[in-house]
Design a protein around this motif. Structure first.
Motif, PDB file in Angstrom:
ATOM      1  N   THR A   7       0.832  -1.202   0.000  1.00  0.00           N
ATOM      2  CA  THR A   7       0.000   0.000   0.000  1.00  0.00           C
ATOM      3  C   THR A   7       0.864   1.248   0.000  1.00  0.00           C
ATOM      4  N   GLN A   8       1.924   1.240   0.801  1.00  0.00           N
ATOM      5  CA  GLN A   8       2.817   2.393   0.841  1.00  0.00           C
ATOM      6  C   GLN A   8       3.520   2.588  -0.500  1.00  0.00           C
TER       7      GLN A   8
ATOM      8  N   THR B 214       1.039   4.125  -2.966  1.00  0.00           N
ATOM      9  CA  THR B 214       0.840   5.535  -2.648  1.00  0.00           C
ATOM     10  C   THR B 214       2.026   6.364  -3.115  1.00  0.00           C
TER      11      THR B 214
END
Length: 44
Positions: free
Chosen positions: A13-14, A17
């Motif tokens: 997820t990081q 992003t």
């Protein structure tokens, strides 16, 4: 904390992003350069 192993955390997820942020910054820079070129050509 004794069970923690470095490098075992899921960071997908990081990463997504971060890649989205980089794309946004690059596109914004392109738009700013285009605006500056437009202003330079038409002497505004």
């Amino acid at each position: 904390m004794a069970d923690y192993k470095p490098g075992s955390m899921d960071i997908t997820t990081q990463e997504e992003t971060f890649h989205g942020f980089i794309k946004f910054v690059i596109r914004t820079v392109y738009v700013i350069i285009a605006i500056l070129l437009f202003l330079a050509v038409f002497n505004s």
